[in-house]
Design a protein around this motif. Structure first.
Motif, PDB file in Angstrom:
ATOM      1  N   LEU A  94       1.086  -1.159   0.166  1.00 29.64           N
ATOM      2  CA  LEU A  94       0.030  -0.046  -0.044  1.00 29.64           C
ATOM      3  C   LEU A  94       0.966   1.104  -0.112  1.00 29.64           C
ATOM      4  O   LEU A  94       0.267   2.430  -0.084  1.00 29.64           O
ATOM      5  N   ALA A  95       2.172   0.751   0.291  1.00 28.05           N
ATOM      6  CA  ALA A  95       3.020   2.454   0.437  1.00 28.05           C
ATOM      7  C   ALA A  95       3.973   2.638  -0.655  1.00 28.05           C
ATOM      8  O   ALA A  95       4.851   3.314  -0.717  1.00 28.05           O
ATOM      9  N   THR A  96       3.839   1.448  -1.968  1.00 31.21           N
ATOM     10  CA  THR A  96       5.061   1.644  -2.850  1.00 31.21           C
ATOM     11  C   THR A  96       4.801   2.896  -3.496  1.00 31.21           C
ATOM     12  O   THR A  96       5.897   3.515  -4.194  1.00 31.21           O
ATOM     13  N   GLY A  97       3.660   3.676  -3.699  1.00 27.76           N
ATOM     14  CA  GLY A  97       3.725   4.700  -4.463  1.00 27.76           C
ATOM     15  C   GLY A  97       4.218   5.819  -3.576  1.00 27.76           C
ATOM     16  O   GLY A  97       4.529   6.931  -4.249  1.00 27.76           O
ATOM     17  N   GLU A  98       4.455   5.899  -2.291  1.00 30.70           N
ATOM     18  CA  GLU A  98       5.124   6.813  -1.293  1.00 30.70           C
ATOM     19  C   GLU A  98       6.569   6.456  -1.353  1.00 30.70           C
ATOM     20  O   GLU A  98       7.213   6.917  -0.353  1.00 30.70           O
ATOM     21  N   GLY A  99       7.283   5.743  -2.175  1.00 39.18           N
ATOM     22  CA  GLY A  99       8.608   5.756  -2.202  1.00 39.18           C
ATOM     23  C   GLY A  99       9.057   4.546  -1.482  1.00 39.18           C
ATOM     24  O   GLY A  99      10.212   4.289  -1.085  1.00 39.18           O
ATOM     25  N   PHE A 100       8.123   3.610  -0.851  1.00 38.70           N
ATOM     26  CA  PHE A 100       8.585   2.404   0.016  1.00 38.70           C
ATOM     27  C   PHE A 100       8.849   1.298  -1.137  1.00 38.70           C
ATOM     28  O   PHE A 100       8.147   1.085  -2.052  1.00 38.70           O
ATOM     29  N   ALA A 101       9.881   0.484  -1.001  1.00 40.24           N
ATOM     30  CA  ALA A 101      10.018  -0.698  -1.726  1.00 40.24           C
ATOM     31  C   ALA A 101       8.917  -1.742  -1.661  1.00 40.24           C
ATOM     32  O   ALA A 101       8.295  -1.921  -0.753  1.00 40.24           O
ATOM     33  N   GLU A 102       8.820  -2.445  -2.849  1.00 44.48           N
ATOM     34  CA  GLU A 102       7.809  -3.385  -3.088  1.00 44.48           C
ATOM     35  C   GLU A 102       8.346  -4.755  -2.610  1.00 44.48           C
ATOM     36  O   GLU A 102       9.638  -5.114  -3.155  1.00 44.48           O
ATOM     37  N   PRO A 103       7.668  -5.560  -1.768  1.00 50.10           N
ATOM     38  CA  PRO A 103       8.420  -6.835  -1.613  1.00 50.10           C
ATOM     39  C   PRO A 103       8.446  -7.809  -2.836  1.00 50.10           C
ATOM     40  O   PRO A 103       7.648  -7.700  -3.682  1.00 50.10           O
ATOM     41  N   ARG A 104       9.482  -8.599  -2.553  1.00 49.15           N
ATOM     42  CA  ARG A 104       9.638  -9.665  -3.732  1.00 49.15           C
ATOM     43  C   ARG A 104       9.362 -10.947  -3.125  1.00 49.15           C
ATOM     44  O   ARG A 104      10.007 -11.360  -2.240  1.00 49.15           O
ATOM     45  N   TYR A 105       8.481 -11.835  -4.102  1.00 48.21           N
ATOM     46  CA  TYR A 105       8.326 -13.332  -3.521  1.00 48.21           C
ATOM     47  C   TYR A 105       9.412 -13.979  -4.032  1.00 48.21           C
ATOM     48  O   TYR A 105       9.981 -13.657  -5.182  1.00 48.21           O
ATOM     49  N   PRO A 106      10.139 -15.213  -3.409  1.00 48.67           N
ATOM     50  CA  PRO A 106       9.510 -15.445  -2.045  1.00 48.67           C
ATOM     51  C   PRO A 106      10.335 -14.532  -1.031  1.00 48.67           C
ATOM     52  O   PRO A 106      11.458 -13.878  -1.005  1.00 48.67           O
ATOM     53  N   PHE A 107       9.423 -14.204   0.194  1.00 47.92           N
ATOM     54  CA  PHE A 107       9.949 -13.364   1.429  1.00 47.92           C
ATOM     55  C   PHE A 107       9.708 -14.002   2.761  1.00 47.92           C
ATOM     56  O   PHE A 107       8.966 -14.943   2.692  1.00 47.92           O
ATOM     57  N   VAL A 108      10.445 -13.905   3.514  1.00 44.31           N
ATOM     58  CA  VAL A 108      10.383 -14.206   5.050  1.00 44.31           C
ATOM     59  C   VAL A 108       9.382 -13.014   5.530  1.00 44.31           C
ATOM     60  O   VAL A 108       9.944 -11.996   5.583  1.00 44.31           O
ATOM     61  N   GLY A 109       8.297 -13.326   6.084  1.00 44.21           N
ATOM     62  CA  GLY A 109       7.436 -12.411   6.572  1.00 44.21           C
ATOM     63  C   GLY A 109       7.480 -12.406   8.243  1.00 44.21           C
ATOM     64  O   GLY A 109       7.253 -13.469   8.517  1.00 44.21           O
ATOM     65  N   LEU A 110       7.909 -11.552   8.943  1.00 45.70           N
ATOM     66  CA  LEU A 110       7.758 -11.334  10.319  1.00 45.70           C
ATOM     67  C   LEU A 110       6.300 -10.378  10.654  1.00 45.70           C
ATOM     68  O   LEU A 110       6.612  -9.291  10.412  1.00 45.70           O
ATOM     69  N   VAL A 111       5.452 -11.219  11.243  1.00 43.35           N
ATOM     70  CA  VAL A 111       4.366 -10.281  11.842  1.00 43.35           C
ATOM     71  C   VAL A 111       4.199 -10.111  13.438  1.00 43.35           C
ATOM     72  O   VAL A 111       4.406 -11.257  14.089  1.00 43.35           O
ATOM     73  N   VAL A 112       4.567  -9.188  13.818  1.00 45.55           N
ATOM     74  CA  VAL A 112       4.876  -8.813  15.056  1.00 45.55           C
ATOM     75  C   VAL A 112       3.912  -7.941  15.599  1.00 45.55           C
ATOM     76  O   VAL A 112       4.123  -6.609  15.271  1.00 45.55           O
ATOM     77  N   SER A 113       2.904  -8.238  16.464  1.00 46.35           N
ATOM     78  CA  SER A 113       1.953  -7.433  16.728  1.00 46.35           C
ATOM     79  C   SER A 113       1.829  -7.804  18.468  1.00 46.35           C
ATOM     80  O   SER A 113       2.336  -8.436  18.920  1.00 46.35           O
ATOM     81  N   GLY A 114       0.404  -7.184  18.671  1.00 46.57           N
ATOM     82  CA  GLY A 114       0.113  -7.184  19.979  1.00 46.57           C
ATOM     83  C   GLY A 114      -0.278  -8.722  20.387  1.00 46.57           C
ATOM     84  O   GLY A 114      -0.718  -9.166  21.408  1.00 46.57           O
ATOM     85  N   GLY A 115      -1.113  -9.311  19.293  1.00 40.87           N
ATOM     86  CA  GLY A 115      -1.533 -10.711  19.514  1.00 40.87           C
ATOM     87  C   GLY A 115      -0.695 -11.735  18.803  1.00 40.87           C
ATOM     88  O   GLY A 115      -0.859 -13.042  19.161  1.00 40.87           O
TER      89      GLY A 115
END
Ligand code: KG4
Ligand code: ZN
Length: 321
Positions: A94-115
């Motif tokens: 959602l942020a690639t238009g704001e200059g943030f890089a786009e992830p490339r598959y395959p990637f390692v995803g770390l979801v780190v939240s309150g739950g």
């Protein structure tokens, strides 16, 4: 538009499920109307409704689900369910238009939240394997519990992040649970107990001592998260890590992840902080992706029969080592 309930939960030092669902009921219609207005849209412009089906607090999920069913039925458009963590993993796009890089598959995803604190191997939107997860508290939960012990209010992450910036991370050495064992699994409840015991022995720290405790705790979490995510990527010969979820807002977690990954030529993609914490845009993005796949496969969506799923692993659990 993002509506926050922090003021409802602050005095209890954590989320109170019953209050959370009541606050959802009170806010949901207003938030939906305001969002349409902000986007310059009206209800008939909506072609599909995305909704979080789970995992999460059942009462809160049901409020969203029933509202979404109502909207979809009234507009006669598809209702597309999304997995909360698939949303977090989709947020960077959602942020690639704001200059943030786009992830490339395959990637390692770390979801780190309150739950959640989970590591995934992501080979495509619908091809996700769990590599590791927390065996007790989530990292965000540790931030929130430590903040409570230190009298910093809820949510604890942002307060600790801010105070730690003026602290010395080496003044108090905080253990790194399961850093060199447990494979790619995590454990954070011991760090919280360590800080609670420190406070019991020395009293609630103030001034520079408070900054140091925050910095020491934060450094421990940042090191464990970075080490395990980089280890996962190296083991799988993957050169991209996606860091997402509320704790991915943390300055030191982002810094340390980038520094440790860079040593091995691994890129780190993390959404801007506003897209790391819970938001509806990421759910819309995950649902859009899911709808596109379903469309390709000629599948439809269950509408009225959709039920909230409080527990719903994104992928089969990795074996406990
Ligand atoms: O993803 P999220 O908004 O909600 C869940 O799905 O749980 O994450 C919320 C968590 C809270 O535990 C909060 O303390 C933590 O993210 N958090 C942070 C920071 N900002 C939010 N933790 C550490 N540092 C931060 N700057
Ligand atoms: Zn979340």
């Amino acid at each position: 538009m993002v509506h926050s309930q922090f003021d409802v939960h602050e005095r209890y030092g954590g989320v109170v499920p019953e209050l959370a669902s009541r606050a959802h009921i009170l806010a949901i219609d207003r938030v939906a109307e305001a969002t349409l207005q902000e986007a310059g849209l009206a209800w008939p412009d909506i072609h599909a409704v995305a909704v979080t089906q789970g995992p999460g607090l059942k009462g809160s999920l049901l409020v969203g689900l029933e509202y979404a069913k109502g909207v979809a039925a009234a507009l006669d458009v598809p209702l597309v369910p999304a997995h909360h963590l698939a949303g977090h993993l989709r947020a960077p796009w959602l942020a690639t238009g704001e200059g943030f890089a786009e992830p490339r598959y395959p990637f390692v995803g770390l979801v780190v939240s309150g739950g959640h604190t989970s590591l995934y191997r992501c080979e495509g939107p619908a091809k996700v394997t769990e590599l590791g997860r927390t065996l007790d508290d989530a990292a965000g939960e540790a931030f929130d519990k430590v903040a409570k012990v230190l009298g910093l209010g809820y949510p604890g992450g942002p307060a600790i992040d801010r105070l730690a910036q003026r602290g010395d991370p080496e003044a108090l050495f905080v253990p790194r649970p399961m850093l060199n064992k447990g494979g790619l699994h995590f454990s954070f409840s011991g760090i919280k107990t360590f800080i609670a015991q420190h406070v019991e022995t020395h009293g609630v720290p103030e001034g520079a001592a408070l900054h140091d405790v925050c910095a020491g705790f934060q450094e421990s979490v940042a090191e464990v998260l970075a080490t395990k995510a980089v280890r996962a990527a190296r083991r799988a010969s993957i050169d991209c890590i996606v860091l997402t979820g509320g704790v991915a807002c943390n300055t030191r977690v982002r810094e340390r992840m980038c520094a440790q990954a860079a040593r091995y030529g691994i890129d780190v993609v993390a959404p801007p902080p506003s897209l790391c914490t819970d938001n509806a845009a990421m759910i819309g993005a995950a649902a859009y992706e899911r709808a596109a796949l379903a469309f390709q496969n000629g599948e439809g969506f269950a509408q009225a029969s959709l039920d909230a799923r409080a527990t719903w692993p994104l992928a089969p659990p990795a074996p406990r080592v």
